[in-house]
Scaffold this active site. Structure first.
Site, PDB file in Angstrom:
ATOM      1  N   PHE A 132      -2.960   8.329  -7.675  1.00 50.51           N
ATOM      2  CA  PHE A 132      -1.613   7.944  -7.219  1.00 50.51           C
ATOM      3  C   PHE A 132      -1.633   7.788  -5.706  1.00 50.51           C
ATOM      4  O   PHE A 132      -2.053   8.699  -4.990  1.00 50.51           O
ATOM      5  CB  PHE A 132      -0.573   9.000  -7.614  1.00 50.51           C
ATOM      6  CG  PHE A 132       0.830   8.598  -7.218  1.00 50.51           C
ATOM      7  CD1 PHE A 132       1.631   7.849  -8.081  1.00 50.51           C
ATOM      8  CD2 PHE A 132       1.336   8.938  -5.966  1.00 50.51           C
ATOM      9  CE1 PHE A 132       2.909   7.462  -7.698  1.00 50.51           C
ATOM     10  CE2 PHE A 132       2.621   8.551  -5.582  1.00 50.51           C
ATOM     11  CZ  PHE A 132       3.411   7.809  -6.459  1.00 50.51           C
ATOM     12  N   ASP A 217      -7.205  10.301   0.418  1.00 54.02           N
ATOM     13  CA  ASP A 217      -5.755  10.422   0.376  1.00 54.02           C
ATOM     14  C   ASP A 217      -5.415  11.904   0.240  1.00 54.02           C
ATOM     15  O   ASP A 217      -5.421  12.466  -0.859  1.00 54.02           O
ATOM     16  CB  ASP A 217      -5.178   9.606  -0.786  1.00 54.02           C
ATOM     17  CG  ASP A 217      -3.647   9.657  -0.796  1.00 54.02           C
ATOM     18  OD1 ASP A 217      -3.075  10.529  -0.119  1.00 54.02           O
ATOM     19  OD2 ASP A 217      -3.037   8.831  -1.501  1.00 54.02           O
ATOM     20  N   LYS A 246       3.303  14.371   2.994  1.00 52.22           N
ATOM     21  CA  LYS A 246       4.022  15.493   2.374  1.00 52.22           C
ATOM     22  C   LYS A 246       4.190  16.746   3.259  1.00 52.22           C
ATOM     23  O   LYS A 246       5.221  16.917   3.874  1.00 52.22           O
ATOM     24  CB  LYS A 246       3.406  15.832   1.031  1.00 52.22           C
ATOM     25  CG  LYS A 246       3.635  14.685   0.019  1.00 52.22           C
ATOM     26  CD  LYS A 246       3.434  15.087  -1.416  1.00 52.22           C
ATOM     27  CE  LYS A 246       4.023  14.103  -2.391  1.00 52.22           C
ATOM     28  NZ  LYS A 246       3.169  12.990  -2.782  1.00 52.22           N
TER      29      LYS A 246
HETATM   30  C1  LIG Z   1       3.112  11.554  -2.901  1.00 54.13           C
HETATM   31  C2  LIG Z   1       1.838  10.850  -2.701  1.00 54.13           C
HETATM   32  C3  LIG Z   1       1.787   9.585  -2.085  1.00 54.13           C
HETATM   33  C4  LIG Z   1       3.026   8.848  -1.681  1.00 54.13           C
HETATM   34  O1  LIG Z   1       3.699   9.515  -0.660  1.00 54.13           O
HETATM   35  P1  LIG Z   1       5.255   9.218  -0.379  1.00 54.13           P
HETATM   36  O2  LIG Z   1       5.554  10.099   0.792  1.00 54.13           O
HETATM   37  O3  LIG Z   1       5.996   9.567  -1.615  1.00 54.13           O
HETATM   38  O4  LIG Z   1       5.360   7.788  -0.022  1.00 54.13           O
HETATM   39  C5  LIG Z   1       0.552   9.022  -1.856  1.00 54.13           C
HETATM   40  N1  LIG Z   1      -0.578   9.660  -2.225  1.00 54.13           N
HETATM   41  C6  LIG Z   1      -0.572  10.864  -2.811  1.00 54.13           C
HETATM   42  C7  LIG Z   1      -1.864  11.535  -3.148  1.00 54.13           C
HETATM   43  C8  LIG Z   1       0.640  11.508  -3.078  1.00 54.13           C
HETATM   44  O5  LIG Z   1       0.642  12.691  -3.700  1.00 54.13           O
END
Ligand SMILES: *Cc1c(COP(=O)(O)O)cnc(C)c1O
Length: 381
Positions: A132, A217, A246
């Site tokens: 994701f 990520d 986050k």
């Molecule tokens: C939540 C998340 C995103 C997206 O971040 P947003 O702040 O919701 O745009 C991207 N990558 C990972 C691994 C995430 O957990």
């Protein structure tokens, strides 16, 4: 307003895109959130791994207040020192050499992919099945879930997927057009999926051998969530680009792409709001507090003891630090049953995700374990 009125307002005026828990949050302090009827809940998901310092931590509130009274926004036409101080701090704790701020995780991924294409002159990015990375048209092309992607196709070309935790398949998928590989060190939205030990090192080596950039990520795993400042540290791996968000702002929206050995050309990317003094001051207070109060160590220690205790209660747990998944028969129902017991969590399918603030103490872990035990005794789990 009572809860029925609140629900009606939402149904009438807000996009019906979200599936919400039956709770309207009005106040938060530390590990707890209060709802519109005054009920108190133990927060075991921290607004999706965001409230690293819990709710309304004094250092966070003070930094926001002070900066709000001084300078809130100017755009990047001007230099601002909170932005540069935060950038310096981030490079020091990550081993990267430069920073581009964004407003959230998705935008950090967008920046990373644009940078990978422009820095390598190559077009293709390989992502992982189950991964994701956000829902914008670019990031969505790297997000695996069919239900997120399908209605919005065609997406950005040049993106493909391989099996997570399979270095051999990754190596085979790389071509002379591959600019980058993007992956989560632990898959979050997929339900807290840990790769085998050594996998990240293998990915690093494959990227090095093939002259491909490694994008980690760490949007969810960063800032102590897994018991290290960044999850790649578990394998002593340094990516070429790291996406964070986050936990970074502790609830104030901010993200960043960190990188080393490469950079954007002047004018190649931008954003009106990115790296605002207010967001950066809030974020700097979060990171300084994480370091000062040894919250990374707390994440490792409290996370491990929480996992051990859940396992000894017969729960199927997996995770690292304070990023924990509990496999149950019906994830959604268990989350609702926990809300009945005044505990907040979230689920990915039949995995309950436990992502508490990093300030969690033993007493909070005790409450959580006892509530899970109650559900078991009531044969609800
Ligand atoms: C939540 C998340 C995103 C997206 O971040 P947003 O702040 O919701 O745009 C991207 N990558 C990972 C691994 C995430 O957990």
């Amino acid at each position: 307003m009572n809860f029925t009125q609140i629900k009606n307002l939402e149904e009438k005026y807000y996009s019906q895109v979200f599936s919400r828990h039956p709770v309207c949050a009005v106040k938060g302090r530390g590990m707890y959130v209060w709802d519109s009827s005054g009920e108190k809940y133990l927060d075991m998901f921290a607004g999706i791994a965001v409230n690293a310092l819990g709710h309304c931590h004094p250092a966070h509130v003070l930094a926001i207040k002070k900066q709000a009274e001084t300078l809130i926004h100017t755009s990047n036409y001007l230099y601002t020192t909170p932005q540069l101080e935060l950038a310096e701090l981030l490079t020091k704790i990550s081993g990267m050499d430069r920073v581009f701020f964004s407003n959230d995780g998705t935008e950090a991924v967008e920046a990373a992919v644009k940078l990978a294409r422009s820095a390598t002159g190559k077009k293709e990015v390989i992502a992982m099945k189950g991964g994701f990375h956000g829902r914008s048209m670019g990031a969505l092309g790297l997000t695996w879930s069919e239900k997120f992607r399908h209605p919005f196709e065609p997406l950005v070309p040049g993106m493909s997927f391989v099996d997570y935790d399979n270095a051999g398949k990754l190596e085979k998928a790389i071509t002379k057009n591959t600019a980058a590989v993007i992956l989560e060190p632990i898959q979050g939205e997929a339900g807290v999926i840990l790769p085998k030990d050594g996998y990240l090192k293998e990915v690093r080596k494959i990227c090095d051998d093939n002259n491909v950039l490694m994008i980690a990520d760490e949007v969810q795993t960063g800032f102590g969530r897994t018991g290290k400042m960044f999850a790649c540290e578990h394998e002593n791996v340094t990516p070429d680009i790291m996406c964070v968000a986050k936990g970074l702002g502790g609830g104030f929206p901010i993200g960043a792409a960190l990188f080393r050995g490469i950079d954007f050309g002047r004018g190649q990317h931008g954003g009106t709001f990115v790296g605002s003094p207010l967001a950066c001051a809030a974020s700097k207070a979060v990171i300084e507090t994480i370091i000062k109060d040894k919250l990374v160590e707390n994440s490792a220690k409290t996370g491990k003891s929480l996992m051990d205790r859940l396992a000894s209660e017969g729960m199927r747990v997996h995770g690292r630090g304070l990023m924990i998944g509990i496999d149950v028969a019906d994830g959604k129902k268990t989350v609702l049953d926990l809300i009945e017991k005044k505990v907040l969590t979230i689920n990915s399918e039949n995995t309950v995700r436990v992502l508490p603030p990093l300030i969690i103490e033993k007493e909070h872990a005790d409450i959580f374990v006892s509530k899970i035990k109650e559900l078991k005794d009531e044969r609800k789990i």
